[in-house]
Scaffold this motif. Structure first.
Motif, mmCIF file in Angstrom:
data_model
loop_
_atom_site.group_PDB
_atom_site.id
_atom_site.type_symbol
_atom_site.label_atom_id
_atom_site.label_comp_id
_atom_site.label_asym_id
_atom_site.label_seq_id
_atom_site.Cartn_x
_atom_site.Cartn_y
_atom_site.Cartn_z
ATOM 1 N N GLU A 135 -41.536 87.922 20.680
ATOM 2 C CA GLU A 135 -42.405 87.371 21.711
ATOM 3 C C GLU A 135 -41.923 85.986 22.123
ATOM 4 O OE1 GLU A 135 -46.506 87.417 20.671
ATOM 5 O OE2 GLU A 135 -46.660 89.602 20.788
ATOM 6 N N PRO A 136 -42.150 85.578 23.380
ATOM 7 C CA PRO A 136 -41.735 84.243 23.820
ATOM 8 C C PRO A 136 -42.574 83.156 23.144
ATOM 9 C CG PRO A 136 -43.044 85.315 25.516
ATOM 10 C CD PRO A 136 -42.779 86.355 24.459
ATOM 11 N N GLY A 137 -41.991 81.982 22.991
ATOM 12 C CA GLY A 137 -42.707 80.861 22.385
ATOM 13 C C GLY A 137 -41.804 79.652 22.288
ATOM 14 N N ASP A 138 -42.384 78.459 22.443
ATOM 15 C CA ASP A 138 -41.556 77.249 22.412
ATOM 16 C C ASP A 138 -42.235 76.070 21.731
ATOM 17 O OD1 ASP A 138 -43.463 76.564 24.276
ATOM 18 O OD2 ASP A 138 -42.104 76.637 25.992
ATOM 19 N N SER A 139 -43.235 76.328 20.888
ATOM 20 C CA SER A 139 -43.885 75.249 20.145
ATOM 21 C C SER A 139 -43.275 75.123 18.756
ATOM 22 C CB SER A 139 -45.392 75.499 20.024
ATOM 23 O OG SER A 139 -46.027 75.413 21.285
ATOM 24 N N LEU A 140 -43.340 73.930 18.206
ATOM 25 C CA LEU A 140 -42.868 73.641 16.851
ATOM 26 C C LEU A 140 -44.080 73.556 15.933
ATOM 27 C CD1 LEU A 140 -40.494 72.731 14.949
ATOM 28 C CD2 LEU A 140 -41.102 70.392 15.573
ATOM 29 N N PHE A 141 -43.987 74.177 14.753
ATOM 30 C CA PHE A 141 -45.100 74.213 13.807
ATOM 31 C C PHE A 141 -44.693 73.519 12.509
ATOM 32 C CE2 PHE A 141 -45.566 77.687 16.710
ATOM 33 C CZ PHE A 141 -46.933 77.818 16.938
ATOM 34 N N MET A 142 -45.625 72.716 11.955
ATOM 35 C CA MET A 142 -45.382 72.027 10.695
ATOM 36 C C MET A 142 -46.567 72.309 9.763
ATOM 37 S SD MET A 142 -43.974 68.430 12.281
ATOM 38 C CE MET A 142 -45.239 68.438 13.559
ATOM 39 N N LEU A 172 -36.505 73.888 20.605
ATOM 40 C CA LEU A 172 -35.290 73.223 21.076
ATOM 41 C C LEU A 172 -34.616 73.988 22.210
ATOM 42 C CD1 LEU A 172 -33.739 72.118 17.650
ATOM 43 C CD2 LEU A 172 -34.688 70.616 19.409
ATOM 44 N N GLY A 173 -35.171 75.139 22.564
ATOM 45 C CA GLY A 173 -34.600 75.928 23.659
ATOM 46 C C GLY A 173 -33.410 76.773 23.244
ATOM 47 N N SER A 194 -45.965 70.849 21.151
ATOM 48 C CA SER A 194 -45.468 71.627 22.284
ATOM 49 C C SER A 194 -44.030 71.234 22.607
ATOM 50 C CB SER A 194 -46.344 71.393 23.513
ATOM 51 O OG SER A 194 -46.194 70.064 23.992
ATOM 52 N N LYS A 195 -43.346 72.100 23.342
ATOM 53 C CA LYS A 195 -41.964 71.824 23.727
ATOM 54 C C LYS A 195 -41.872 70.547 24.549
ATOM 55 C CE LYS A 195 -37.979 73.915 26.075
ATOM 56 N NZ LYS A 195 -37.476 75.129 26.770
ATOM 57 N N GLU A 196 -42.835 70.338 25.456
ATOM 58 C CA GLU A 196 -42.819 69.139 26.305
ATOM 59 C C GLU A 196 -43.018 67.884 25.470
ATOM 60 O OE1 GLU A 196 -44.651 71.849 26.815
ATOM 61 O OE2 GLU A 196 -43.433 72.695 28.439
ATOM 62 N N ALA A 197 -43.959 67.935 24.519
ATOM 63 C CA ALA A 197 -44.207 66.776 23.655
ATOM 64 C C ALA A 197 -42.999 66.495 22.775
ATOM 65 C CB ALA A 197 -45.447 67.017 22.801
ATOM 66 N N LEU A 198 -42.365 67.559 22.273
ATOM 67 C CA LEU A 198 -41.181 67.396 21.436
ATOM 68 C C LEU A 198 -40.046 66.761 22.236
ATOM 69 C CD1 LEU A 198 -39.658 67.887 18.772
ATOM 70 C CD2 LEU A 198 -39.046 70.147 19.642
ATOM 71 N N ARG A 199 -39.846 67.219 23.478
ATOM 72 C CA ARG A 199 -38.790 66.661 24.313
ATOM 73 C C ARG A 199 -39.026 65.167 24.560
ATOM 74 N NH1 ARG A 199 -39.331 69.647 28.751
ATOM 75 N NH2 ARG A 199 -37.885 71.256 28.036
ATOM 76 N N TYR A 200 -40.281 64.795 24.771
ATOM 77 C CA TYR A 200 -40.623 63.380 24.988
ATOM 78 C C TYR A 200 -40.311 62.558 23.740
ATOM 79 C CZ TYR A 200 -43.532 59.227 25.742
ATOM 80 O OH TYR A 200 -43.982 57.935 25.862
ATOM 81 N N PRO A 206 -33.566 59.326 19.248
ATOM 82 C CA PRO A 206 -32.394 60.194 19.046
ATOM 83 C C PRO A 206 -32.167 60.590 17.592
ATOM 84 C CG PRO A 206 -31.884 58.381 20.542
ATOM 85 C CD PRO A 206 -33.227 58.085 19.962
ATOM 86 N N THR A 207 -32.562 59.728 16.654
ATOM 87 C CA THR A 207 -32.376 60.071 15.240
ATOM 88 C C THR A 207 -33.233 61.272 14.852
ATOM 89 O OG1 THR A 207 -34.030 58.377 14.688
ATOM 90 C CG2 THR A 207 -31.712 57.766 14.465
ATOM 91 N N ALA A 208 -34.406 61.381 15.449
ATOM 92 C CA ALA A 208 -35.273 62.530 15.178
ATOM 93 C C ALA A 208 -34.638 63.802 15.732
ATOM 94 C CB ALA A 208 -36.646 62.314 15.802
ATOM 95 N N GLN A 209 -33.975 63.687 16.881
ATOM 96 C CA GLN A 209 -33.299 64.845 17.473
ATOM 97 C C GLN A 209 -32.149 65.303 16.586
ATOM 98 O OE1 GLN A 209 -31.794 64.262 21.442
ATOM 99 N NE2 GLN A 209 -31.385 66.422 21.733
ATOM 100 N N GLU A 210 -31.374 64.367 16.078
ATOM 101 C CA GLU A 210 -30.245 64.723 15.221
ATOM 102 C C GLU A 210 -30.731 65.361 13.922
ATOM 103 O OE1 GLU A 210 -26.588 65.445 13.739
ATOM 104 O OE2 GLU A 210 -27.169 64.935 15.792
#
Length: 286
Positions: A135-142, A172-173, A194-200, A206-210
């Motif tokens: 199924e489609p989905g783009d949220s991150l869960f912790m 992350l797409g 959400s994907k939008e919040a994560l992208r922001y 950048p360290t969080a992205q790496e």
């Protein structure tokens, strides 16, 4: 037990300080009844004569299992009541943020402070399927609390628990659909981004992205190895006639890398001394 006030009023106090009042129609004790807290999180005192009803935990969970809509409402209420918990201390246990700290100690606290503002809190019950494979989905869960089972093609892969995250490939797409199903083994308290919040967040840190990219790289390698019985290098025609001993030896010197959509592996005219082997994905050559 869960308590429902039919008539009367009560005060709610934490650490000796009054924080709210309850009146007819309000409930209390739901966090303990649902298993989200080991003991009462506040003291509730009748401020006038109260007529109440009590529902034991076992019966509450049994009934909620039969009524999806009421189950959703209780889940939403429990998530709102859980806001009293200080997320910042819990977030520090996640491997993602420990990796942020390894890259730059000063960044970890800033990332956590921003994350508290961006995330939402969801409560799931035993048997709930948070993600469904395909199924489609783009949220991150912790996962703050609880135990979950990871299933792929109906087969058990592993268990997840407090401090683990999932859904990063979709967030992350990297994957448009979920690569596995995630099912709750008991009641779970989960942070959702959400994907939008994560992208922001990643754009500011950048360290969080790496750090998240490193975790996603490990997850992708596991997915590739699990989906194929042969050596990972045998996906490359160059090595299909090579011996297992050779493949094992050369693998010792290889580094897993993950490139996001739009990123360049190399640029024409630039010096380089590295060979890349495409294990999964599509590349454009110009």
């Amino acid at each position: 037990s869960l308590f429902l006030i039919h008539q009367g009023a009560a005060t709610v106090a934490c650490d000796g300080k009054k924080v709210s009042e309850l009146k007819s129609g309000d409930i209390c004790g739901e966090l303990v009844a649902l298993g989200l807290a080991p003991s009462a999180t506040a003291t509730v005192t009748a401020s006038e004569t109260c007529f109440m009803q009590e529902l034991p935990k076992e019966k509450l969970l049994e009934v909620l299992g039969r009524f999806p809509e009421e189950r959703r409402q209780i889940r939403h209420l429990a998530a709102l009541r859980m806001e009293w918990k200080h997320a910042s201390r819990e977030l520090q246990m996640f491997e993602w943020f420990s990796k942020v700290g390894e890259l730059r100690v000063s960044s970890s606290k800033a990332v956590i402070n921003l994350l508290e503002q961006l995330m939402t809190r969801w409560i799931f019950f035993k048997g709930d399927e948070i993600l469904t494979q395909g199924e489609p989905g783009d949220s991150l869960f912790m996962i703050s609390m609880g135990a979950l089972e990871v299933l792929q093609n109906g087969h058990h892969l592993c268990h997840l628990g407090s401090g683990d995250l999932f859904g990063e490939l979709g967030a992350l797409g990297i994957s448009k659909t979920r690569t596995a199903s995630i099912r709750c083994k008991d009641i779970c308290d989960v942070y959702v981004l959400s994907k939008e919040a994560l992208r922001y967040l990643l754009g500011l840190h950048p360290t969080a992205q790496e750090a998240l990219r490193q975790l996603a790289t490990v997850r992708m390698r596991s997915d590739v190895e699990r989906s194929s019985e042969k050596h990972i290098l045998l996906h490359c025609p160059l090595f299909q006639q090579s011996s297992r001993k050779f493949l094992d030896r050369i693998s010792e010197h290889m580094e897993d890398r993950l490139f996001m959509e739009g990123e360049d592996l190399c640029k024409q005219g630039e010096k380089g001394d590295t060979m890349f082997i495409l294990v999964k994905g599509i590349l454009d050559v110009f």
